[in-house]
Design an enzyme around this catalytic site. Structure first.
Site, mmCIF file in Angstrom:
data_model
loop_
_atom_site.group_PDB
_atom_site.id
_atom_site.type_symbol
_atom_site.label_atom_id
_atom_site.label_comp_id
_atom_site.label_asym_id
_atom_site.label_seq_id
_atom_site.Cartn_x
_atom_site.Cartn_y
_atom_site.Cartn_z
ATOM 1 N N GLU A 79 3.024 7.897 -3.160
ATOM 2 C CA GLU A 79 3.154 6.912 -3.678
ATOM 3 C C GLU A 79 2.414 5.689 -3.130
ATOM 4 O O GLU A 79 2.669 5.234 -1.910
ATOM 5 C CB GLU A 79 4.650 6.492 -3.761
ATOM 6 C CG GLU A 79 5.265 5.086 -4.417
ATOM 7 C CD GLU A 79 6.591 4.598 -3.921
ATOM 8 O OE1 GLU A 79 6.882 3.613 -4.810
ATOM 9 O OE2 GLU A 79 7.238 5.337 -3.287
ATOM 10 N N CYS A 105 5.718 -2.090 -3.784
ATOM 11 C CA CYS A 105 4.823 -1.517 -4.424
ATOM 12 C C CYS A 105 4.896 -1.926 -6.275
ATOM 13 O O CYS A 105 3.934 -1.875 -6.851
ATOM 14 C CB CYS A 105 4.589 -0.091 -4.485
ATOM 15 S SG CYS A 105 6.011 0.876 -5.001
#
Length: 283
Positions: free
Chosen positions: A222, A256
């Site tokens: 990720e 993120c």
């Protein structure tokens, strides 16, 4: 007492942890899904019991504000309970009609030692989420937290042990990615890597795994992104500005999913842009 110190591991200590986790894999993978799931649920209970302590640690190491710290503990608790539930569901699916339990029948099992590398911005939720998913599916884990948040990681690992996860099954190896992280990924016992962090580092890990001989190892990564919000003329400008500020600068922008690009319908741009500039000037 939440004050303490964590010493960075040496490369030889990282290798030792991988060897120990490799030796523990067979026994751990033979434990019942129910027993592993119960460990995660006890860990969730302990996180809630130690919530104030963990929030203080995150404030100290990661600069979390109170609300972000509270949200993170809730997310970590959700991870533990979710993966416990999913493991039980997979067990039921595996026992569906047509599954005979005989040799040559497809079934689910752990891969081996999973290396979990987590970032500093979510030192409990992402750190524990990676670990929980790997453990409940029968893998052993060597976790390398970010150097900046090793103290809170150490405390979370201690709670995992208290929840019943054997020390031989779960290892915490704090240290620098260039040395300790590389040693973990290159170790022969490494059966897969779970990584959250920069795209650049993920690509280095990908290349390192690709250079290994033998079976292709999985990399679950990720990394950062360019996240957008699109607003049309049906939106409420005041609500939109509030949501933009929260999405872009909540957790100091260190997530993120943080907003990076805002697209406005031309009909509302002249009204929203001055409001947004005014809100930004107050930060």
């Amino acid at each position: 007492d939440v004050v303490g110190e964590v010493t960075c591991a040496r490369v030889d200590e990282a290798i030792f942890a991988m060897n120990e986790a490799g030796a523990a894999f067979e026994n751990w993978s033979k434990q019942t899904v129910e027993s592993r799931a119960c460990c995660l649920e006890r860990c969730a209970d302990l996180l809630e019991q130690h919530r104030p302590e963990l929030i203080v640690l995150m404030m100290r190491e990661a600069g979390k504000v109170l609300m972000d710290g509270l949200d993170e503990i809730r997310e970590a608790v959700d991870f533990c309970r979710y993966y416990a539930s999913q493991a039980r569901q997979q067990l039921q699916d595996q026992a569906c009609p047509g599954y005979t339990g005989e040799e040559n029948t497809l079934r689910l099992e752990g891969r081996g030692v999973i290396v979990c590398i987590s970032p500093w911005n979510f030192p409990v939720a992402i750190f524990l989420g990676q670990i929980a998913a790997a453990l409940v599916t029968g893998n052993t884990v060597v976790a390398k937290p970010a150097e900046q948040t090793s103290l809170v990681a150490s405390r979370v690992i201690a709670l995992c042990y208290e929840a019943g996860i054997p020390r031989s099954v779960l290892h915490c190896v704090p240290g620098e990615g260039e040395t300790v992280g590389a040693a973990l990924i290159e170790h022969p016992s490494c059966a897969g890597v779970v990584f959250t962090g920069s795209t650049q580092t993920a690509k280095r890990i990908q290349r390192a795994l690709a250079d290994r001989s033998g079976a292709i190892l999985p990399l679950i990564a990720e990394t950062g992104g360019m996240n957008a919000m699109i607003a049309d003329s049906s939106c409420l400008p005041e609500q939109l500005v509030r949501d933009v500020i929260h999405s872009a600068f909540g957790s100091a922008g260190q997530r993120c999913s943080a907003l990076r690009v805002l697209y406005l319908q031309e009909d509302i741009a002249d009204k929203v842009v001055p409001m947004l500039k005014g809100a930004l000037s107050l930060l």
